[in-house]
Design a protein around this motif. Structure first.
Motif, PDB file in Angstrom:
ATOM      1  N   ALA A 123      12.782   9.514  -8.644  1.00  0.00           N
ATOM      2  CA  ALA A 123      13.159   8.139  -8.308  1.00  0.00           C
ATOM      3  C   ALA A 123      12.761   7.790  -6.880  1.00  0.00           C
ATOM      4  O   ALA A 123      12.225   6.706  -6.608  1.00  0.00           O
ATOM      5  N   LEU A 124      13.016   8.702  -5.939  1.00  0.00           N
ATOM      6  CA  LEU A 124      12.642   8.450  -4.549  1.00  0.00           C
ATOM      7  C   LEU A 124      11.144   8.237  -4.418  1.00  0.00           C
ATOM      8  O   LEU A 124      10.693   7.335  -3.702  1.00  0.00           O
ATOM      9  N   GLN A 125      10.375   9.064  -5.097  1.00  0.00           N
ATOM     10  CA  GLN A 125       8.921   8.958  -5.006  1.00  0.00           C
ATOM     11  C   GLN A 125       8.406   7.680  -5.654  1.00  0.00           C
ATOM     12  O   GLN A 125       7.624   6.934  -5.070  1.00  0.00           O
ATOM     13  N   ILE A 126       8.884   7.407  -6.857  1.00  0.00           N
ATOM     14  CA  ILE A 126       8.375   6.251  -7.609  1.00  0.00           C
ATOM     15  C   ILE A 126       8.764   4.940  -6.933  1.00  0.00           C
ATOM     16  O   ILE A 126       7.989   3.973  -6.916  1.00  0.00           O
ATOM     17  N   GLY A 127       9.954   4.891  -6.351  1.00  0.00           N
ATOM     18  CA  GLY A 127      10.398   3.670  -5.690  1.00  0.00           C
ATOM     19  C   GLY A 127       9.464   3.238  -4.572  1.00  0.00           C
ATOM     20  O   GLY A 127       9.248   2.041  -4.344  1.00  0.00           O
ATOM     21  N   ILE A 128       8.879   4.207  -3.873  1.00  0.00           N
ATOM     22  CA  ILE A 128       7.992   3.881  -2.754  1.00  0.00           C
ATOM     23  C   ILE A 128       6.740   3.160  -3.231  1.00  0.00           C
ATOM     24  O   ILE A 128       6.144   2.367  -2.484  1.00  0.00           O
ATOM     25  N   TYR A 129       6.325   3.394  -4.484  1.00  0.00           N
ATOM     26  CA  TYR A 129       5.138   2.700  -4.991  1.00  0.00           C
ATOM     27  C   TYR A 129       5.318   1.185  -4.959  1.00  0.00           C
ATOM     28  O   TYR A 129       4.354   0.439  -4.786  1.00  0.00           O
ATOM     29  N   GLY A 130       6.558   0.727  -5.124  1.00  0.00           N
ATOM     30  CA  GLY A 130       6.797  -0.707  -5.094  1.00  0.00           C
ATOM     31  C   GLY A 130       6.473  -1.313  -3.743  1.00  0.00           C
ATOM     32  O   GLY A 130       5.685  -2.263  -3.638  1.00  0.00           O
ATOM     33  N   ILE A 131       7.067  -0.741  -2.689  1.00  0.00           N
ATOM     34  CA  ILE A 131       6.826  -1.293  -1.359  1.00  0.00           C
ATOM     35  C   ILE A 131       5.403  -0.996  -0.896  1.00  0.00           C
ATOM     36  O   ILE A 131       4.783  -1.795  -0.189  1.00  0.00           O
ATOM     37  N   PHE A 132       4.822   0.139  -1.330  1.00  0.00           N
ATOM     38  CA  PHE A 132       3.439   0.469  -0.989  1.00  0.00           C
ATOM     39  C   PHE A 132       2.480  -0.582  -1.571  1.00  0.00           C
ATOM     40  O   PHE A 132       1.636  -1.127  -0.866  1.00  0.00           O
ATOM     41  N   GLY A 133       2.619  -0.864  -2.860  1.00  0.00           N
ATOM     42  CA  GLY A 133       1.750  -1.857  -3.492  1.00  0.00           C
ATOM     43  C   GLY A 133       1.906  -3.229  -2.873  1.00  0.00           C
ATOM     44  O   GLY A 133       0.911  -3.953  -2.665  1.00  0.00           O
ATOM     45  N   PHE A 134       3.145  -3.598  -2.568  1.00  0.00           N
ATOM     46  CA  PHE A 134       3.434  -4.889  -1.955  1.00  0.00           C
ATOM     47  C   PHE A 134       2.737  -5.016  -0.604  1.00  0.00           C
ATOM     48  O   PHE A 134       2.107  -6.031  -0.287  1.00  0.00           O
ATOM     49  N   GLU A 135       2.827  -3.955   0.231  1.00  0.00           N
ATOM     50  CA  GLU A 135       2.254  -4.009   1.568  1.00  0.00           C
ATOM     51  C   GLU A 135       0.726  -3.983   1.531  1.00  0.00           C
ATOM     52  O   GLU A 135       0.061  -4.698   2.285  1.00  0.00           O
ATOM     53  N   VAL A 136       0.143  -3.143   0.668  1.00  0.00           N
ATOM     54  CA  VAL A 136      -1.317  -3.085   0.577  1.00  0.00           C
ATOM     55  C   VAL A 136      -1.869  -4.419   0.093  1.00  0.00           C
ATOM     56  O   VAL A 136      -2.874  -4.923   0.609  1.00  0.00           O
ATOM     57  N   SER A 137      -1.208  -5.000  -0.889  1.00  0.00           N
ATOM     58  CA  SER A 137      -1.624  -6.304  -1.384  1.00  0.00           C
ATOM     59  C   SER A 137      -1.595  -7.345  -0.273  1.00  0.00           C
ATOM     60  O   SER A 137      -2.520  -8.162  -0.130  1.00  0.00           O
ATOM     61  N   GLY A 138      -0.538  -7.292   0.549  1.00  0.00           N
ATOM     62  CA  GLY A 138      -0.422  -8.228   1.667  1.00  0.00           C
ATOM     63  C   GLY A 138      -1.493  -8.009   2.729  1.00  0.00           C
ATOM     64  O   GLY A 138      -2.041  -8.969   3.274  1.00  0.00           O
ATOM     65  N   LEU A 139      -1.784  -6.741   3.028  1.00  0.00           N
ATOM     66  CA  LEU A 139      -2.825  -6.445   4.019  1.00  0.00           C
ATOM     67  C   LEU A 139      -4.192  -6.946   3.565  1.00  0.00           C
ATOM     68  O   LEU A 139      -4.955  -7.520   4.350  1.00  0.00           O
ATOM     69  N   LEU A 140      -4.514  -6.734   2.292  1.00  0.00           N
ATOM     70  CA  LEU A 140      -5.800  -7.187   1.766  1.00  0.00           C
ATOM     71  C   LEU A 140      -5.906  -8.705   1.807  1.00  0.00           C
ATOM     72  O   LEU A 140      -6.966  -9.265   2.120  1.00  0.00           O
ATOM     73  N   ALA A 141      -4.797  -9.377   1.513  1.00  0.00           N
ATOM     74  CA  ALA A 141      -4.804 -10.845   1.548  1.00  0.00           C
ATOM     75  C   ALA A 141      -4.965 -11.363   2.972  1.00  0.00           C
ATOM     76  O   ALA A 141      -5.672 -12.349   3.222  1.00  0.00           O
ATOM     77  N   THR A 142      -4.340 -10.674   3.935  1.00  0.00           N
ATOM     78  CA  THR A 142      -4.364 -11.136   5.327  1.00  0.00           C
ATOM     79  C   THR A 142      -5.683 -10.842   6.018  1.00  0.00           C
ATOM     80  O   THR A 142      -6.251 -11.708   6.693  1.00  0.00           O
ATOM     81  N   TYR A 143      -6.182  -9.626   5.834  1.00  0.00           N
ATOM     82  CA  TYR A 143      -7.337  -9.195   6.624  1.00  0.00           C
ATOM     83  C   TYR A 143      -8.665  -9.241   5.863  1.00  0.00           C
ATOM     84  O   TYR A 143      -9.732  -9.290   6.474  1.00  0.00           O
ATOM     85  N   ALA A 144      -8.622  -9.212   4.539  1.00  0.00           N
ATOM     86  CA  ALA A 144      -9.872  -9.225   3.765  1.00  0.00           C
ATOM     87  C   ALA A 144      -9.976 -10.451   2.858  1.00  0.00           C
ATOM     88  O   ALA A 144     -10.991 -10.636   2.187  1.00  0.00           O
ATOM     89  N   GLU A 145      -8.915 -11.278   2.855  1.00  0.00           N
ATOM     90  CA  GLU A 145      -8.864 -12.472   2.017  1.00  0.00           C
ATOM     91  C   GLU A 145      -9.139 -12.136   0.553  1.00  0.00           C
ATOM     92  O   GLU A 145      -9.838 -12.845  -0.150  1.00  0.00           O
ATOM     93  N   VAL A 146      -8.581 -11.003   0.139  1.00  0.00           N
ATOM     94  CA  VAL A 146      -8.711 -10.551  -1.248  1.00  0.00           C
ATOM     95  C   VAL A 146      -7.318 -10.564  -1.874  1.00  0.00           C
ATOM     96  O   VAL A 146      -6.392  -9.942  -1.370  1.00  0.00           O
TER      97      VAL A 146
END
Length: 511
Positions: A123-146
Motif C-alpha cells: 500500500a505504501l509503495q502503490i500510493g506513491i504512484y498517485g502523487i508521482f503521476g500527478f507531479e510528472v504530468s504537471g511538470l510536462l504540462a508546465t515545462y514541455a507543454e505536453v
C-alpha cells in the motif's frame, strides 16, 4: 550421476537448496553500511516529506509545534529501535517484522504479521504512484507543454521499478543513493537560506515550545509525522544481504532514526522561521503542497525551484524502488517458509534478487494504478480525483499497518528475551521496548480514530472503517492461515520465522 547447473542441488557452504539457477537464500555481502543506509533512507523520501507531509500537517492540523513532534517521535522510535536492534542480532531474516514476531509470539502470530506487512508495504509503495503521476504530468504540462494523463507516467514508473527490482541490490543502492543525496542537499540549502534570511519574527524557537502541542489535532498530527519516518525499520529486511548483519543492521537503524529526526525537525522548523511561527498555518493553508516551492522562489530563485520540482519527482521514484525491494523480500521470505507458494521463495539466478516477489509487486501495482485510472473521470486538480485518493488512501493504510507491526514487534522483543531466560541481562531493553510499544499503540489508536481526517473523508464516511479495516482483514487472514498450517502442516508452521535456519535443519536431518 552428474548434474548440470540447471538441476536441483545443495550448497556445500550453506546447505541452501537451488533449483534451475534459483537460490533459496539472498546473496550475502551485497551491502555495506553506506548501501544499507541509503536503501532504507530512500523510503523516507525526504523531499516528499518536506514539500508534502509538513505543509499538510501545518494546514490541516494547525499545529505550529511540528518540529517538536519530530523530536518526540524520534525519541519514541529510538526506544523502539533499542529492542528491535537487539533482536536483529539474533534473527537474520528478510521477513524482518513477521520473523521477529514469530520468534516472540509464535508462528500463528507471525503468519498474521506477514500478511499485514505484505499489504502495508504494498500500500505504501502503490500510493506513491498517485502523487508521482500527478507531479510528472504537471511538470510536462508546465515545462514541455505536453498534456498527458497522470496514469501514463505512473505505469511507466511501475515498469521501470520492476526492472530495477530484478537487478542486484547493490546496483539499486547506487541508484537510491545518488537520488537521496541530491534531494537532501537541496533541502539543506533551503534550510541554510532561511536561517540567513528569516521571516519577520527572526530565528524564533517558538515551534519547539511544548505549548504549541495543545489542541485536538495533536494525535492526528502524530499520525501524519510518524509516516515520515517509515523506512528506517526496513534495515533488518536486508540482513541476509550484508556481510555482518549483527553489526550493520543495528548501526544503520540508529543512524537512520537519529538522522531522520534531526533532519525533519530542523527542516520543519526552517519552514516556521521562513514565514514566522504566527503565519505558518495560514501560509500552509494558502499554498498547500506548494509551500516549499513558494518559499524557495523568493529566496533562491526560479532555477533552484525548478530543480527542486524535478528532484521532488526523482525522490518519489527512489521511495518507490525502496518500498518495492522491501515487498519483494517479504514475498521471498514468505515463499521460503510456506506462507506463499514456493516459487516466491527462490531468487533469480544471476542477480540473486527475489525476482518472483519483485514481479508480484509490479503486477499488483500495475493492476491498482490501472483500476484508479479507469475510475478517474475528474480533472487531476479536483480534490476528489482518484489520483489523489490513491496517494492518501493507500499511504495511510500502509502507515497504519507498519505502526501496528512496530507495536507487535515491541511486545515480541519482551517475550522473546523472557522466554530465553535473558530478562535480567536485557532488562533495560525490555523497558524501552515496553515504553515504545505503549506509545505506538496510542498512535495506532489515534490513527484509527481519526482516519477520516487523514484521508480527507467526512465524519460519516464509510471510508473511516473500510480503509483501516483492510489491515484488520489482512491480520485476520494471516491468523487463519497460521492456524490452518498448525493443524494441517505443522512442519511448515514450525518453519515460520526461521528463514535460512530451516534449511540448515533440513540438511542436518538428512545427513
Amino acid at each position: 550421476m552428474t548434474t548440470d547447473s540447471s538441476s536441483t542441488s545443495t550448497s556445500a557452504a550453506g546447505g541452501i537448496s537451488t533449483f534451475k539457477g534459483q537460490e533459496r537464500a539472498l546473496r550475502a555481502d551485497r551491502l555495506g553500511t553506506g548501501g544499507l543506509l541509503l536503501s532504507v533512507l530512500a523510503a523516507t523520501a525526504p523531499l516528499m516529506v518536506v514539500a508534502g507531509v509538513m505543509p499538510t500537517t501545518f494546514a490541516v492540523m494547525g499545529i505550529v509545534g511540528q518540529p517538536l513532534l519530530f523530536v518526540v517521535l524520534g525519541v519514541v522510535l529510538i526506544l523502539f529501535s533499542i529492542g528491535y536492534a537487539e533482536m536483529s542480532r539474533h534473527v537474520h531474516n528478510a521477513g524482518a517484522f513477521y520473523a521477529y514476531i514469530s520468534r516472540g509470539l509464535g508462528g500463528t502470530a507471525g503468519a498474521g504479521a506477514a500478511l499485514v506487512a505484505l499489504v502495508a508495504y504494498n500500500a505504501l509503495q502503490i500510493g506513491i504512484y498517485g502523487i508521482f503521476g500527478f507531479e510528472v504530468s504537471g511538470l510536462l504540462a508546465t515545462y514541455a507543454e505536453v498534456e498527458i494523463a497522470w496514469w501514463i507516467p505512473a505505469l511507466v514508473a511501475a515498469l521501470a521499478v520492476g526492472l530495477l527490482g530484478w537487478l542486484k541490490i547493490d546496483v539499486n543502492a547506487r541508484v537510491l543513493g545518488v537520488l537521496l543525496v541530491i534531494e537532501v542537499l537541496l533541502v539543506v540549502i533551503f534550510d541554510v537560506a532561511v536561517l540567513a534570511d528569516p521571516g519577520k519574527e527572526g530565528l524564533s524557537l517558538h515551534a519547539f515550545n511544548p505549548d504549541t502541542l495543545t489542541g485536538a489535532g495533536v494525535g492526528t498530527a502524530l499520525c501524519f509525522c510518524i509516516a515520515a519516518f517509515l523506512g528506517f525499520e526496513q534495515a533488518p529486511v536486508y540482513a541476509e544481504e550484508t556481510s555482518r548483519p549483527h553489526v550493520l543492521v543495528p548501526r544503520v537503524m540508529f543512524l537512520a532514526v537519529g538522522g531522520v529526526a534531526v533532519f525533519f525537525a530542523l527542516s520543519s522548523w526552517a519552514l516556521t522561521v521562513a514565514t514566522g511561527p504566527a503565519a505558518i498555518v495560514g501560509t500552509a493553508q494558502e499554498q498547500s503542497a506548494g509551500l516549499l516551492f513558494f518559499l524557495t522562489e523568493s529566496r533562491l530563485g526560479g532555477t533552484f525551484t525548478d530543480v527542486l520540482h524535478v528532484l521532488f519527482v526523482t525522490g518519489m521514484f527512489a521511495a518507490l524502488l525502496s518500498f518495492h525491494n522491501v515487498v519483494a523480500r517479504y514475498a521471498f521470505a514468505m515463499g521460503r517458509e510456506g506462507l506463499l507458494p514456493a516459487a516466491f521463495g527462490r531468487t533469480s539466478g544471476t542477480s540473486g534478487a527475489p525476482g518472483t516477489g519483485s514481479l508480484l509487486q509490479t503486477v499488483v501495482a500495475v493492476v491498482v494504478v490501472a483500476a484508479f485510472a479507469i475510475a478517474d473521470d475528474k480533472p487531476a486538480g479536483d480534490p476528489t480525483a482518484p489520483v489523489l485518493h490513491l496517494f492518501t488512501w493507500f499511504g495511510n493504510i500502509g502507515a497504519l499497518g507498519v505502526i501496528v507491526l512496530m507495536a507487535a514487534a515491541s511486545l515480541s522483543v519482551v517475550v522473546f528475551f523472557v522466554r530465553r531466560g535473558a530478562a535480567g541481562a536485557q532488562a533495560w531493553r525490555l523497558v524501552t521496548s515496553s515504553l515504545a510499544g505503549l506509545a505506538l499503540l496510542v498512535i495506532a489508536g489515534y490513527t484509527v480514530k481519526d482516519f477520516e481526517v487523514l484521508v480527507g473523508a467526512g465524519p460519516d464516511s464509510s471510508l473511516s472503517w473500510i480503509l483501516p479495516g483492510i489491515i484488520g482483514l489482512a491480520l485476520a487472514a494471516g491468523l487463519v492461515l497460521g492456524l490452518v498450517l498448525r493443524a494441517r502442516a505443522p512442519e511448515k508452521h514450525a518453519r515460520i520465522g526461521l528463514g535460512n535456519e530451516a534449511f540448515q535443519l533440513d540438511k542436518a536431518a538428512s545427513s
